[in-house]
Design a protein around this motif. Structure first.
Motif, PDB file in Angstrom:
ATOM      1  N   ARG A  28     -18.155   5.601 -26.827  1.00  0.00           N
ATOM      2  CA  ARG A  28     -17.414   4.845 -27.850  1.00  0.00           C
ATOM      3  C   ARG A  28     -17.684   5.399 -29.244  1.00  0.00           C
ATOM      4  NH1 ARG A  28     -18.944   0.441 -24.812  1.00  0.00           N
ATOM      5  NH2 ARG A  28     -20.608  -0.147 -26.246  1.00  0.00           N
ATOM      6  N   ASN A  29     -18.863   6.016 -29.415  1.00  0.00           N
ATOM      7  CA  ASN A  29     -19.217   6.601 -30.711  1.00  0.00           C
ATOM      8  C   ASN A  29     -18.893   8.100 -30.782  1.00  0.00           C
ATOM      9  OD1 ASN A  29     -20.830   4.655 -32.689  1.00  0.00           O
ATOM     10  ND2 ASN A  29     -21.156   3.999 -30.580  1.00  0.00           N
ATOM     11  N   GLY A  30     -18.089   8.572 -29.851  1.00  0.00           N
ATOM     12  CA  GLY A  30     -17.576   9.936 -29.947  1.00  0.00           C
ATOM     13  C   GLY A  30     -18.404  11.003 -29.252  1.00  0.00           C
ATOM     14  N   HIS A  31     -19.457  10.620 -28.567  1.00  0.00           N
ATOM     15  CA  HIS A  31     -20.295  11.617 -27.888  1.00  0.00           C
ATOM     16  C   HIS A  31     -19.810  11.859 -26.453  1.00  0.00           C
ATOM     17  CE1 HIS A  31     -23.211  12.254 -31.053  1.00  0.00           C
ATOM     18  NE2 HIS A  31     -23.263  10.960 -31.247  1.00  0.00           N
ATOM     19  N   ASN A  32     -18.566  12.342 -26.328  1.00  0.00           N
ATOM     20  CA  ASN A  32     -18.007  12.543 -24.999  1.00  0.00           C
ATOM     21  C   ASN A  32     -18.585  13.752 -24.282  1.00  0.00           C
ATOM     22  OD1 ASN A  32     -16.053  10.313 -24.871  1.00  0.00           O
ATOM     23  ND2 ASN A  32     -15.138  11.356 -26.631  1.00  0.00           N
ATOM     24  N   GLU A  33     -19.377  14.581 -25.008  1.00  0.00           N
ATOM     25  CA  GLU A  33     -20.005  15.733 -24.371  1.00  0.00           C
ATOM     26  C   GLU A  33     -21.113  15.305 -23.408  1.00  0.00           C
ATOM     27  OE1 GLU A  33     -20.424  14.701 -27.401  1.00  0.00           O
ATOM     28  OE2 GLU A  33     -22.477  14.969 -28.105  1.00  0.00           O
ATOM     29  N   ILE A  34     -21.600  14.071 -23.544  1.00  0.00           N
ATOM     30  CA  ILE A  34     -22.645  13.573 -22.651  1.00  0.00           C
ATOM     31  C   ILE A  34     -21.986  12.943 -21.427  1.00  0.00           C
ATOM     32  CG2 ILE A  34     -24.517  11.883 -22.425  1.00  0.00           C
ATOM     33  CD1 ILE A  34     -24.996  12.386 -25.492  1.00  0.00           C
ATOM     34  N   SER A  35     -22.340  13.455 -20.227  1.00  0.00           N
ATOM     35  CA  SER A  35     -21.646  13.007 -19.020  1.00  0.00           C
ATOM     36  C   SER A  35     -22.320  11.809 -18.373  1.00  0.00           C
ATOM     37  CB  SER A  35     -21.551  14.160 -18.028  1.00  0.00           C
ATOM     38  OG  SER A  35     -22.844  14.612 -17.668  1.00  0.00           O
ATOM     39  N   ASN A  36     -23.623  11.654 -18.601  1.00  0.00           N
ATOM     40  CA  ASN A  36     -24.331  10.546 -17.970  1.00  0.00           C
ATOM     41  C   ASN A  36     -25.652  10.329 -18.701  1.00  0.00           C
ATOM     42  OD1 ASN A  36     -24.797   8.511 -16.131  1.00  0.00           O
ATOM     43  ND2 ASN A  36     -25.606   9.862 -14.539  1.00  0.00           N
ATOM     44  N   VAL A  37     -26.177   9.109 -18.597  1.00  0.00           N
ATOM     45  CA  VAL A  37     -27.472   8.793 -19.203  1.00  0.00           C
ATOM     46  C   VAL A  37     -28.317   8.073 -18.152  1.00  0.00           C
ATOM     47  CG1 VAL A  37     -28.657   7.488 -21.022  1.00  0.00           C
ATOM     48  CG2 VAL A  37     -26.472   8.593 -21.522  1.00  0.00           C
ATOM     49  N   ARG A  38     -29.582   8.467 -18.021  1.00  0.00           N
ATOM     50  CA  ARG A  38     -30.512   7.760 -17.131  1.00  0.00           C
ATOM     51  C   ARG A  38     -31.731   7.377 -17.961  1.00  0.00           C
ATOM     52  NH1 ARG A  38     -28.518   6.800 -12.092  1.00  0.00           N
ATOM     53  NH2 ARG A  38     -30.561   6.953 -11.122  1.00  0.00           N
ATOM     54  N   ILE A  39     -32.224   6.178 -17.743  1.00  0.00           N
ATOM     55  CA  ILE A  39     -33.368   5.705 -18.515  1.00  0.00           C
ATOM     56  C   ILE A  39     -34.547   5.440 -17.596  1.00  0.00           C
ATOM     57  CG2 ILE A  39     -34.196   3.918 -20.099  1.00  0.00           C
ATOM     58  CD1 ILE A  39     -31.340   3.537 -21.017  1.00  0.00           C
ATOM     59  N   GLY A  40     -35.670   6.088 -17.907  1.00  0.00           N
ATOM     60  CA  GLY A  40     -36.886   5.891 -17.129  1.00  0.00           C
ATOM     61  C   GLY A  40     -38.049   5.550 -18.038  1.00  0.00           C
ATOM     62  N   LYS A  41     -39.256   5.735 -17.513  1.00  0.00           N
ATOM     63  CA  LYS A  41     -40.458   5.373 -18.256  1.00  0.00           C
ATOM     64  C   LYS A  41     -41.320   6.589 -18.544  1.00  0.00           C
ATOM     65  CE  LYS A  41     -41.459   2.296 -15.127  1.00  0.00           C
ATOM     66  NZ  LYS A  41     -42.174   1.296 -14.294  1.00  0.00           N
ATOM     67  N   ARG A  42     -41.993   6.545 -19.695  1.00  0.00           N
ATOM     68  CA  ARG A  42     -42.976   7.562 -20.064  1.00  0.00           C
ATOM     69  C   ARG A  42     -44.282   6.822 -20.292  1.00  0.00           C
ATOM     70  NH1 ARG A  42     -45.450   9.982 -24.550  1.00  0.00           N
ATOM     71  NH2 ARG A  42     -45.334  12.245 -24.665  1.00  0.00           N
ATOM     72  N   ILE A  43     -45.259   7.049 -19.424  1.00  0.00           N
ATOM     73  CA  ILE A  43     -46.522   6.320 -19.482  1.00  0.00           C
ATOM     74  C   ILE A  43     -47.629   7.278 -19.901  1.00  0.00           C
ATOM     75  CG2 ILE A  43     -48.174   4.966 -18.139  1.00  0.00           C
ATOM     76  CD1 ILE A  43     -45.278   4.869 -16.287  1.00  0.00           C
ATOM     77  N   GLU A  44     -48.301   6.944 -20.989  1.00  0.00           N
ATOM     78  CA  GLU A  44     -49.431   7.752 -21.457  1.00  0.00           C
ATOM     79  C   GLU A  44     -50.735   7.122 -20.989  1.00  0.00           C
ATOM     80  OE1 GLU A  44     -47.670   9.353 -25.766  1.00  0.00           O
ATOM     81  OE2 GLU A  44     -49.480   8.124 -25.674  1.00  0.00           O
ATOM     82  N   LEU A  45     -51.572   7.925 -20.313  1.00  0.00           N
ATOM     83  CA  LEU A  45     -52.927   7.504 -19.960  1.00  0.00           C
ATOM     84  C   LEU A  45     -53.870   8.215 -20.919  1.00  0.00           C
ATOM     85  CD1 LEU A  45     -52.649   7.997 -16.061  1.00  0.00           C
ATOM     86  CD2 LEU A  45     -52.136   5.938 -17.386  1.00  0.00           C
ATOM     87  N   HIS A  46     -54.576   7.469 -21.766  1.00  0.00           N
ATOM     88  CA  HIS A  46     -55.456   8.073 -22.773  1.00  0.00           C
ATOM     89  C   HIS A  46     -56.874   8.219 -22.236  1.00  0.00           C
ATOM     90  CE1 HIS A  46     -52.717   6.695 -26.339  1.00  0.00           C
ATOM     91  NE2 HIS A  46     -52.054   7.228 -25.353  1.00  0.00           N
TER      92      HIS A  46
END
Lengths: 82, 82
Positions: A28-46
């Motif tokens: 909707r914001n014009g970024h038609n070059e992006i075909s798909n989006v997946r969202i996952g997690k990034r877990i930092e162990l310090h």
């Protein structure tokens, strides 16, 4: 500070409604070059000390058995950042 | 499939209750070598074509303005995976 970064993503053949919603919003914001989006997690162990190979192996196990749900998610990466 | 990976973490001086809960659970399971846990997001932007430098710059902007809340989160990494 030394850390191990464990990355978890929804399995490829699984729907990701949040990712789909972000993809639609980007289109909707014009970024038609992006075909798909997946969202996952990034877990930092310090760590307060240097990270060993045994820590990385343990982190892989923690990622698979504890930080992710193997039915719907994959551990895609375990990396060390010093 | 080419993709850009945008990683977002809660700011360092911000509490992360979910991360704290995971840290406590790891300690209860004997992983006292881990001093802290922080949980953020890993967002994959998929492309049907090769990723250009302009795409990476756009992804950085999307990460900062769209995928994260600058008040409480930082974009910690934008990487290309072909």
């Amino acid at each position: 500070m030394p850390k191990i970064i464990v990355e978890v993503m929804p399995k490829a053949d699984l729907l990701d409604p949040a990712g789909k919603a972000v993809n639609n919003a980007l289109h909707r914001n014009g970024h038609n070059e992006i075909s798909n989006v997946r969202i996952g997690k990034r877990i930092e162990l310090h760590f307060d000390r240097a990270v060993t190979d045994a820590d990385v192996a343990a982190a892989q196990k923690i990622g698979e058995e504890f930080l992710s749900n193997a039915v719907i998610e994959d551990v895609v990466s375990v990396t060390v950042e010093n």
